[in-house]
Scaffold this motif. Structure first.
Motif, mmCIF file in Angstrom:
data_model
loop_
_atom_site.group_PDB
_atom_site.id
_atom_site.type_symbol
_atom_site.label_atom_id
_atom_site.label_comp_id
_atom_site.label_asym_id
_atom_site.label_seq_id
_atom_site.Cartn_x
_atom_site.Cartn_y
_atom_site.Cartn_z
ATOM 1 N N THR A 220 -0.457 -8.920 -25.782
ATOM 2 C CA THR A 220 -0.666 -9.233 -27.189
ATOM 3 C C THR A 220 -0.751 -10.735 -27.408
ATOM 4 O O THR A 220 -1.509 -11.210 -28.256
ATOM 5 N N ALA A 221 0.022 -11.499 -26.639
ATOM 6 C CA ALA A 221 0.129 -12.945 -26.869
ATOM 7 C C ALA A 221 -1.094 -13.700 -26.395
ATOM 8 O O ALA A 221 -1.589 -14.602 -27.089
ATOM 9 N N VAL A 222 -1.598 -13.381 -25.197
ATOM 10 C CA VAL A 222 -2.707 -14.147 -24.624
ATOM 11 C C VAL A 222 -3.693 -13.210 -23.952
ATOM 12 O O VAL A 222 -3.317 -12.143 -23.460
ATOM 13 N N ARG A 223 -4.951 -13.621 -23.929
ATOM 14 C CA ARG A 223 -5.990 -12.853 -23.234
ATOM 15 C C ARG A 223 -6.115 -13.393 -21.815
ATOM 16 O O ARG A 223 -6.344 -14.588 -21.598
ATOM 17 N N LEU A 224 -5.956 -12.517 -20.837
ATOM 18 C CA LEU A 224 -6.026 -12.897 -19.429
ATOM 19 C C LEU A 224 -6.872 -11.878 -18.673
ATOM 20 O O LEU A 224 -7.012 -10.732 -19.121
ATOM 21 N N PRO A 225 -7.431 -12.260 -17.525
ATOM 22 C CA PRO A 225 -8.163 -11.269 -16.726
ATOM 23 C C PRO A 225 -7.261 -10.115 -16.296
ATOM 24 O O PRO A 225 -7.691 -8.978 -16.221
ATOM 25 N N ASN A 226 -6.018 -10.417 -15.962
ATOM 26 C CA ASN A 226 -5.028 -9.385 -15.677
ATOM 27 C C ASN A 226 -3.671 -9.923 -16.100
ATOM 28 O O ASN A 226 -3.494 -11.131 -16.268
ATOM 29 N N HIS A 227 -2.742 -9.039 -16.303
ATOM 30 C CA HIS A 227 -1.425 -9.444 -16.803
ATOM 31 C C HIS A 227 -0.324 -9.129 -15.799
ATOM 32 O O HIS A 227 0.796 -8.794 -16.178
ATOM 33 N N ARG A 228 -0.662 -9.249 -14.505
ATOM 34 C CA ARG A 228 0.372 -9.187 -13.479
ATOM 35 C C ARG A 228 1.351 -10.331 -13.705
ATOM 36 O O ARG A 228 0.994 -11.393 -14.221
ATOM 37 N N LEU A 229 2.593 -10.146 -13.280
ATOM 38 C CA LEU A 229 3.601 -11.176 -13.505
ATOM 39 C C LEU A 229 3.199 -12.486 -12.839
ATOM 40 O O LEU A 229 3.408 -13.571 -13.394
ATOM 41 N N ALA A 230 2.580 -12.403 -11.657
ATOM 42 C CA ALA A 230 2.154 -13.613 -10.945
ATOM 43 C C ALA A 230 1.022 -14.329 -11.657
ATOM 44 O O ALA A 230 0.801 -15.515 -11.425
ATOM 45 N N THR A 231 0.296 -13.645 -12.529
ATOM 46 C CA THR A 231 -0.759 -14.273 -13.319
ATOM 47 C C THR A 231 -0.210 -14.789 -14.644
ATOM 48 O O THR A 231 -0.559 -15.888 -15.096
ATOM 49 N N VAL A 232 0.651 -14.014 -15.274
ATOM 50 C CA VAL A 232 1.204 -14.407 -16.566
ATOM 51 C C VAL A 232 2.073 -15.655 -16.445
ATOM 52 O O VAL A 232 2.048 -16.529 -17.317
ATOM 53 N N ALA A 233 2.849 -15.763 -15.359
ATOM 54 C CA ALA A 233 3.782 -16.878 -15.212
ATOM 55 C C ALA A 233 3.097 -18.240 -15.323
ATOM 56 O O ALA A 233 3.495 -19.072 -16.149
ATOM 57 N N PRO A 234 2.053 -18.528 -14.529
ATOM 58 C CA PRO A 234 1.405 -19.838 -14.690
ATOM 59 C C PRO A 234 0.724 -20.014 -16.034
ATOM 60 O O PRO A 234 0.647 -21.126 -16.549
#
Length: 465
Positions: A137-151
């Motif tokens: 909900t907060a940000v649009r990302l290619p994927n929302h794996r924890l390793a992607t969301v963290a950076p």
């Protein structure tokens, strides 16, 4: 055991004063079975760590530990570790008076429920938050794996193999979501009254920090998995991120897919889709090095889809590599935008960084700003960066306003000429009347002379200021 809470943006019940306990687990498979490692980290709203718990969990004598090649936990590691029931009391003591958070909360909760049911434990329902759903909900990302969301959220620590490293990352993510991103509860969380449980012995696993991410790890961050991504694809991405894919890791993935009931064709199509996405990310950079092509071909071959990894090295072009500094929600959104656009998101300043972006929380004397300029990187502010990076078209410049005096010049000249003509006509009319011109003719010409004078005065009148 855990009930997921609904979240809102501004306007709900703020999390001010609420502690969070982040959970992470390692398991024997993808379906609810046994937990072989359990970790929890309790944080206060300001990010202060109030307590940690980490232990290996013995699923029972002779029970296989699951995919050793993926989580690194052997059967010998579990011998002598506490059973789930012995570790449950310590976990509940840490969770008392807090909201539980986990990345993919339904997955974590299903395993904990299965373990609690196996030992017949009656545990009060704990309020919980799924940071995976909140991050989507907060940000649009290619994927929302924890390793992607963290950076994307500016979290420096990358989750590693251990459950403790994952729980620490989830704890920081929760603080960010309820802090600078302003998430609130749809209704006040109900915190059950828990007694003080007897704390049994624990056996923590040594936490090995995650290594410096290579090209493959950064490429995985930009692979679009989508909201319907599954735990298998998440594991696959995590294994690939360490630059190579060993045969035992491929075998472990195959075993997990078989356990989940996946037919061979579904496994192959998933592998092919993943490798094709990796190839597209590599080609989007503008530069494909021989090392990148070799790594991708090795991964594709190991997964049985070598044709999908046919990537040709190129020598021209320069990939954009963006470092975003700052601790505001705007900085988080830009980091996510960088990944969503398929651009490399740098974790630190190096000579390969092409753009450095700073938000208002970064002081003007930050050494990296000057150093980036020395390295030839473009230094941008967070608001102008989307246009400078090519994510958004530049605003069309407003047409220059015509100079007021120059625009009025033709009217002024014309008005003065007309007034001159009117005065000249009036002069000849008066002279003619004294010379005997009929009165009617004099009045006729005088009418035109006065009209010319008035019209010329109107045209030449100064514009109001």
């Amino acid at each position: 055991m855990i009930e997921s809470l609904s979240l809102l943006g501004a306007g709900g019940h703020p999390a001010r004063g609420t502690d969070f306990t982040a959970l992470d687990i390692r398991t024997t498979g993808l379906r609810p079975g046994h937990v072989v490692e359990l970790a929890a980290v309790r944080v206060r709203p300001d990010g202060t760590v109030a307590g940690e718990l980490s232990t290996l969990v013995d699923p029972g004598p002779g029970v296989p530990p699951g995919p050793v090649a993926l989580h690194g936990i052997t059967r010998a590691d579990l011998d002598g570790a506490p059973a789930f029931g012995a570790a449950l009391g310590s976990l509940l003591n840490l969770c008392r008076g807090s909201v539980v958070v986990a990345h993919d909360l339904p997955f974590v909760a299903s395993f904990l429920d299965s373990e609690a049911a196996r030992i017949g434990a009656r545990v009060p329902v704990l309020p919980g938050v799924d940071t995976l759903a909140a991050a989507r909900t907060a940000v649009r990302l290619p994927n929302h794996r924890l390793a992607t969301v963290a950076p994307a959220f500016g979290i420096a620590a990358r989750p590693g193999r251990t459950a403790l490293s994952g729980a620490r990352t989830v704890a920081q993510l929760a603080v960010s979501l309820f802090g600078r991103h302003g998430f609130t509860f749809a209704s006040p969380p109900v915190l059950p009254a828990l007694p003080q449980f007897a704390a049994g012995p624990l056996r923590p696993r040594a936490d090995v920090p995650a290594g410096e991410p290579g090209w493959m790890a950064e490429a995985v961050e930009r692979v679009a998995i989508g909201p319907d991504g599954d735990a298998y694809l998440d594991l696959l991405a995590g294994v690939v991120a360490d630059r190579h894919l060993a045969p035992d890791e491929v075998a472990a993935l195959a075993g997990l897919a078989a356990e989940a009931g996946w037919p061979a064709e579904r496994v192959r199509s998933t592998h092919e889709r993943f490798v094709v996405a990796l190839r597209e990310v590599a080609e989007r950079d503008g530069v494909v090095t021989a090392a990148e092509a070799r790594q991708l071909w090795q991964v594709a071959t190991a997964l049985g889809v070598a044709d999908a990894g046919d990537l040709r090295p190129t020598a021209d072009g320069r990939p954009a590599r963006v470092l975003v500094l700052g601790t505001t929600a705007a900085a988080d959104r830009l980091r996510a935008r960088v990944l969503a656009e398929g651009v490399q998101l740098a974790k630190k300043l190096t000579a390969s960084v092409t753009h450095l972006v700073a938000d208002p929380s970064v002081p003007a004397n930050e050494p990296r700003l000057a150093r980036a300029a020395e390295l030839g990187a473009d230094v941008l502010d967070v608001h102008s960066a989307p246009v400078a990076l090519g994510f958004e078209p530049p605003l069309a410049p407003a047409p220059p306003a015509p100079a007021p005096e120059r625009a009025r010049l033709p009217k002024v000249v014309g008005g003065r000429v007309l007034m001159g003509a009117g005065l000249l006509l009036m002069f000849f009319t008066v002279v003619g009347m004294f010379a005997g011109t009929p009165l009617a003719a004099g009045i006729f010409f005088a009418f035109f002379a006065v009209g010319a004078l008035l019209g010329g005065w109107w045209l030449a009148e100064p514009a109001p200021r």
